[in-house]
Design a protein around this motif. Sequence first.
Motif, PDB file in Angstrom:
ATOM      1  N   SER A  72       0.835  -1.187   0.000  1.00  0.00           N
ATOM      2  CA  SER A  72       0.000   0.000   0.000  1.00  0.00           C
ATOM      3  C   SER A  72       0.876   1.246   0.000  1.00  0.00           C
ATOM      4  O   SER A  72       2.103   1.169  -0.026  1.00  0.00           O
ATOM      5  CB  SER A  72      -0.936  -0.011   1.208  1.00  0.00           C
ATOM      6  N   GLU A  73       0.217   2.421   0.039  1.00  0.00           N
ATOM      7  CA  GLU A  73       0.954   3.677   0.023  1.00  0.00           C
ATOM      8  C   GLU A  73       1.754   3.865   1.303  1.00  0.00           C
ATOM      9  O   GLU A  73       2.755   4.562   1.330  1.00  0.00           O
ATOM     10  CB  GLU A  73       0.009   4.875  -0.143  1.00  0.00           C
ATOM     11  N   GLN A  74       1.292   3.254   2.382  1.00  0.00           N
ATOM     12  CA  GLN A  74       1.918   3.433   3.690  1.00  0.00           C
ATOM     13  C   GLN A  74       2.605   2.141   4.121  1.00  0.00           C
ATOM     14  O   GLN A  74       2.089   1.048   3.927  1.00  0.00           O
ATOM     15  CB  GLN A  74       0.867   3.818   4.728  1.00  0.00           C
ATOM     16  N   ALA A  75       3.784   2.290   4.661  1.00  0.00           N
ATOM     17  CA  ALA A  75       4.546   1.121   5.099  1.00  0.00           C
ATOM     18  C   ALA A  75       3.727   0.297   6.090  1.00  0.00           C
ATOM     19  O   ALA A  75       2.942   0.830   6.870  1.00  0.00           O
ATOM     20  CB  ALA A  75       5.853   1.559   5.735  1.00  0.00           C
ATOM     21  N   ASP A  76       3.926  -1.027   6.064  1.00  0.00           N
ATOM     22  CA  ASP A  76       3.304  -1.985   6.975  1.00  0.00           C
ATOM     23  C   ASP A  76       1.841  -2.281   6.653  1.00  0.00           C
ATOM     24  O   ASP A  76       1.182  -3.005   7.395  1.00  0.00           O
ATOM     25  CB  ASP A  76       3.405  -1.525   8.444  1.00  0.00           C
ATOM     26  N   TRP A  77       1.317  -1.737   5.562  1.00  0.00           N
ATOM     27  CA  TRP A  77      -0.052  -2.026   5.175  1.00  0.00           C
ATOM     28  C   TRP A  77      -0.060  -2.723   3.827  1.00  0.00           C
ATOM     29  O   TRP A  77       0.836  -2.533   3.005  1.00  0.00           O
ATOM     30  CB  TRP A  77      -0.892  -0.745   5.094  1.00  0.00           C
ATOM     31  N   LEU A  78      -1.100  -3.512   3.596  1.00  0.00           N
ATOM     32  CA  LEU A  78      -1.270  -4.200   2.324  1.00  0.00           C
ATOM     33  C   LEU A  78      -2.597  -3.775   1.709  1.00  0.00           C
ATOM     34  O   LEU A  78      -3.495  -3.284   2.399  1.00  0.00           O
ATOM     35  CB  LEU A  78      -1.261  -5.722   2.536  1.00  0.00           C
ATOM     36  N   ALA A  79      -2.728  -3.978   0.415  1.00  0.00           N
ATOM     37  CA  ALA A  79      -3.973  -3.681  -0.290  1.00  0.00           C
ATOM     38  C   ALA A  79      -4.381  -4.906  -1.098  1.00  0.00           C
ATOM     39  O   ALA A  79      -3.524  -5.613  -1.641  1.00  0.00           O
ATOM     40  CB  ALA A  79      -3.787  -2.476  -1.216  1.00  0.00           C
ATOM     41  N   GLY A  80      -5.671  -5.167  -1.155  1.00  0.00           N
ATOM     42  CA  GLY A  80      -6.180  -6.321  -1.885  1.00  0.00           C
ATOM     43  C   GLY A  80      -7.169  -5.913  -2.965  1.00  0.00           C
ATOM     44  O   GLY A  80      -7.962  -4.986  -2.781  1.00  0.00           O
ATOM     45  N   PHE A  81      -7.121  -6.611  -4.109  1.00  0.00           N
ATOM     46  CA  PHE A  81      -8.011  -6.338  -5.230  1.00  0.00           C
ATOM     47  C   PHE A  81      -8.468  -7.678  -5.814  1.00  0.00           C
ATOM     48  O   PHE A  81      -7.736  -8.672  -5.761  1.00  0.00           O
ATOM     49  CB  PHE A  81      -7.290  -5.518  -6.307  1.00  0.00           C
ATOM     50  N   GLU A  82      -9.681  -7.665  -6.386  1.00  0.00           N
ATOM     51  CA  GLU A  82     -10.215  -8.907  -6.940  1.00  0.00           C
ATOM     52  C   GLU A  82     -11.063  -8.612  -8.165  1.00  0.00           C
ATOM     53  O   GLU A  82     -11.860  -7.663  -8.168  1.00  0.00           O
ATOM     54  CB  GLU A  82     -11.060  -9.644  -5.893  1.00  0.00           C
ATOM     55  N   TRP A  83     -10.875  -9.410  -9.208  1.00  0.00           N
ATOM     56  CA  TRP A  83     -11.684  -9.341 -10.424  1.00  0.00           C
ATOM     57  C   TRP A  83     -12.139 -10.757 -10.783  1.00  0.00           C
ATOM     58  O   TRP A  83     -11.338 -11.699 -10.675  1.00  0.00           O
ATOM     59  CB  TRP A  83     -10.864  -8.801 -11.589  1.00  0.00           C
ATOM     60  N   PRO A  84     -13.367 -10.945 -11.276  1.00  0.00           N
ATOM     61  CA  PRO A  84     -14.452  -9.960 -11.236  1.00  0.00           C
ATOM     62  C   PRO A  84     -15.185 -10.063  -9.900  1.00  0.00           C
ATOM     63  O   PRO A  84     -15.137 -11.096  -9.238  1.00  0.00           O
ATOM     64  CB  PRO A  84     -15.334 -10.407 -12.399  1.00  0.00           C
ATOM     65  N   GLY A  85     -15.889  -9.046  -9.539  1.00  0.00           N
ATOM     66  CA  GLY A  85     -16.666  -9.075  -8.305  1.00  0.00           C
ATOM     67  C   GLY A  85     -15.801  -9.190  -7.067  1.00  0.00           C
ATOM     68  O   GLY A  85     -14.637  -8.815  -7.040  1.00  0.00           O
TER      69      GLY A  85
END
Length: 445
Positions: free
Chosen positions: A130-143
Amino acid sequence: MSPTEYGPGRAGGTPRRGAAVAALTALTALAALLLVLLPTAAAQAAPSPGERIADRLRDSPVYVHDAYTGAVDKARQRALAARIEETGLPVKVVLVPLAKGDDFAGDPGTLAEVVRGRLGGGDLILVTTSEQADWLAGFEWPGDAHQARDAVGAVGHLDEMRDAGLAARVEKAVDLIAAGNGTEVYDEAVADLGAGTGPAEKADEPEQEGDEDGGGSALLLILGAVAVALVVAAGVLLRRRRGSRTAAAPFATPQAVFAAARAADEAELRRRAEEEVVALGEAVREVEAGAPDRAAHLHAALDAYAAAGTVLDGARGRADLAGVLALVAEGRDALEAARTTRPRRSAPLPLCFFSPLHGRAAHRTRWRPMGSRRQLHVAACGTCAKAIRERRAPEVLTDTAAGREVPYFEVPAESSVWAATGYGSLTRDPLAPRIARGDFTRSRD
């Protein structure tokens, strides 16, 4: 010398001179053509960051940038790849450092779109930094069949992950995605934060499936040049208009100032802070002449003006210069109160807690820092508030602590008046009296 050789002779010049001009014209045209073709050829020869990531992901579901190999070494990468393959899900992990101005504009959403486009679209679950250290971001396709966004977002709120390393956090995210109950885990993890969190708004799926890599280097250069030109033009316009300010001018610091300050380097930010302090002083004199009966508000504005000057004189970095802008906003709020006789229904919000360079806050929202069980009720700009609703880390202003860059609010409160106050979000009291009593001076010492 014969005029046939060097003289004008005929219209259009002599044969020798005409040949030289023609040769020079041809060389110029060739040079221009090379200037056009060489960057294109270089761009075609060198794969873009998105292409490099996608190429690696075709061989392994895990891509780790060199900057993170200390936290996720080769053995851990192989173990993580095996863990992903056991799930049978189209999970990919991309760990790259993100920063404003990079090929993905510092945005994990842009990175996700680019990677998916380079992979050819289709089903994909992406776990990334993610933009900030120590964080993660999740994405999913489709739905959102596997609740990937909530699963990844929950990792940062789990007590068991408080002191976990990056590899362990990614492994936990993969396990939660495989379990398919990320939303339930997230809701339980944040249940102790108190009322007011509410259901998160689901992030819109990225609509474009093209293969553009965050705009590309050339586009970034063009946009950067345009931005610089606009900043310079704004500065010239500001200087020209300074002498023609009137009492009718608005007292709210324009958002354009913050937009420029956010992208400016420290020297440019300092110059803008100086201009804002000077403008505040002029505004105080104008209101003082027109509303002498509003002494209390004028006194508060003068205190903020003096405090802004004190901080500006001792500023050692962007965090301090952001404090100057926060004090200027405080002074202008006091002036606005001096100009009107109508009582306010509520006090104006301070600048954005996460970074005052974002401008005025739009909402107050509940937020819990990474690894902490303490919930904060902070003022956030619209962009940061949206990031929190979507379980993403907002962009934060950094400061230096123990020789390294950290979010400014992680600096010990006794060493930073900005960490202690959140630039006005963590206290209902104004900032100016703290500066007057020496809080800023002591923190600098």
